[in-house]
Write a protein that holds these residues in place. Structure first.
Motif, PDB file in Angstrom:
ATOM      1  N   TYR A 143     -35.295 -34.064  26.594  1.00  0.00           N
ATOM      2  CA  TYR A 143     -36.348 -35.053  26.856  1.00  0.00           C
ATOM      3  C   TYR A 143     -37.608 -34.714  26.063  1.00  0.00           C
ATOM      4  CZ  TYR A 143     -39.823 -37.827  29.301  1.00  0.00           C
ATOM      5  OH  TYR A 143     -40.842 -38.695  29.589  1.00  0.00           O
ATOM      6  N   LEU A 144     -38.008 -33.446  26.072  1.00  0.00           N
ATOM      7  CA  LEU A 144     -39.202 -33.010  25.349  1.00  0.00           C
ATOM      8  C   LEU A 144     -39.094 -33.319  23.866  1.00  0.00           C
ATOM      9  CD1 LEU A 144     -41.894 -31.393  25.090  1.00  0.00           C
ATOM     10  CD2 LEU A 144     -40.472 -29.348  24.844  1.00  0.00           C
ATOM     11  N   ILE A 145     -37.995 -32.922  23.259  1.00  0.00           N
ATOM     12  CA  ILE A 145     -37.822 -33.104  21.816  1.00  0.00           C
ATOM     13  C   ILE A 145     -37.727 -34.586  21.466  1.00  0.00           C
ATOM     14  CG2 ILE A 145     -36.238 -32.700  19.889  1.00  0.00           C
ATOM     15  CD1 ILE A 145     -35.723 -29.911  21.160  1.00  0.00           C
ATOM     16  N   THR A 146     -37.059 -35.357  22.313  1.00  0.00           N
ATOM     17  CA  THR A 146     -36.906 -36.796  22.060  1.00  0.00           C
ATOM     18  C   THR A 146     -38.230 -37.539  22.182  1.00  0.00           C
ATOM     19  OG1 THR A 146     -34.641 -36.736  22.874  1.00  0.00           O
ATOM     20  CG2 THR A 146     -35.695 -38.890  22.800  1.00  0.00           C
ATOM     21  N   THR A 147     -39.035 -37.188  23.174  1.00  0.00           N
ATOM     22  CA  THR A 147     -40.258 -37.954  23.432  1.00  0.00           C
ATOM     23  C   THR A 147     -41.497 -37.414  22.730  1.00  0.00           C
ATOM     24  OG1 THR A 147     -40.708 -36.716  25.464  1.00  0.00           O
ATOM     25  CG2 THR A 147     -39.427 -38.769  25.662  1.00  0.00           C
ATOM     26  N   GLU A 148     -41.563 -36.080  22.534  1.00  0.00           N
ATOM     27  CA  GLU A 148     -42.788 -35.506  21.980  1.00  0.00           C
ATOM     28  C   GLU A 148     -42.564 -34.609  20.766  1.00  0.00           C
ATOM     29  OE1 GLU A 148     -44.993 -33.509  25.079  1.00  0.00           O
ATOM     30  OE2 GLU A 148     -44.508 -35.069  26.522  1.00  0.00           O
ATOM     31  N   GLY A 149     -41.330 -34.279  20.473  1.00  0.00           N
ATOM     32  CA  GLY A 149     -41.065 -33.315  19.413  1.00  0.00           C
ATOM     33  C   GLY A 149     -41.215 -31.903  19.955  1.00  0.00           C
ATOM     34  N   PRO A 188     -43.007 -28.501  20.654  1.00  0.00           N
ATOM     35  CA  PRO A 188     -44.431 -28.138  20.749  1.00  0.00           C
ATOM     36  C   PRO A 188     -44.792 -26.992  19.799  1.00  0.00           C
ATOM     37  CG  PRO A 188     -43.236 -27.287  22.631  1.00  0.00           C
ATOM     38  CD  PRO A 188     -42.262 -28.119  21.854  1.00  0.00           C
ATOM     39  N   GLU A 189     -46.051 -26.976  19.360  1.00  0.00           N
ATOM     40  CA  GLU A 189     -46.526 -25.888  18.509  1.00  0.00           C
ATOM     41  C   GLU A 189     -46.567 -24.566  19.277  1.00  0.00           C
ATOM     42  OE1 GLU A 189     -50.193 -26.749  16.484  1.00  0.00           O
ATOM     43  OE2 GLU A 189     -49.544 -28.795  16.054  1.00  0.00           O
TER      44      GLU A 189
END
Length: 154
Positions: A53-59, A61-62
């Motif tokens: 979900y994180l990678i799909t919606t926001e990429g 994180p740094e």
């Protein structure tokens, strides 16, 4: 749709999910004969889904642990683990209704204290007689729906 209604409906669905999750977790723990193994499997599935979900919606994180986030915010993970382990172990022994009723009672107590004192930086909502009465009525309701009260009486 009004955002307050959307939020309420979303949280209603999340609330419906809690006893469903408890039932599934308890069943998995009982079938595996290990609440700890069940919790580990559940967290693995949750981690895979959360990362997806994180990678799909926001990429990606740094930073995973930014310096501006107080360390106590990460203790939420402890409470997630504690809840999953306890509900997985207790629910098959005590019943879903009983287990969730006491979870709800704990939530009522915690939410009242967190709001009243504005703990962890949340908006402060001072305890009023009206709110205290509502909490009392909700507490009575929790006890009325119990299948078995502590001590074995029905």
């Amino acid at each position: 749709m009004n955002s307050s209604i959307a939020y309420a409906l979303l949280m209603l669905v999340a609330g419906i999910g809690i006893p469903v999750m408890a039932t599934l977790n308890g069943g998995l723990g009982a079938r595996l004969q290990s609440p700890a193994l069940a919790a580990t499997i559940l967290f693995f599935v949750a981690l895979v889904l959360a990362i997806s979900y994180l990678i799909t919606t926001e990429g990606f994180p740094e930073k995973i642990f930014p310096a501006n986030v107080p360390v106590y915010f990460y203790f939420g993970g402890f409470f997630v683990l504690f809840y999953i382990l306890t509900i997985t172990w207790v629910a098959p022994r005590f019943g879903i209704s009983n287990a969730i009723a006491f979870v709800l009672l704990g939530q009522l107590i915690a939410m009242s204290l967190i709001d009243h004192f504005g703990l962890m930086g949340v908006q402060k909502f001072t305890m009023s007689l009206k709110r205290l009465t509502g909490l009392g009525v909700m507490t009575i309701g929790v006890f009325l729906v119990l299948n078995k009260v502590p001590g074995g009486a029905r």
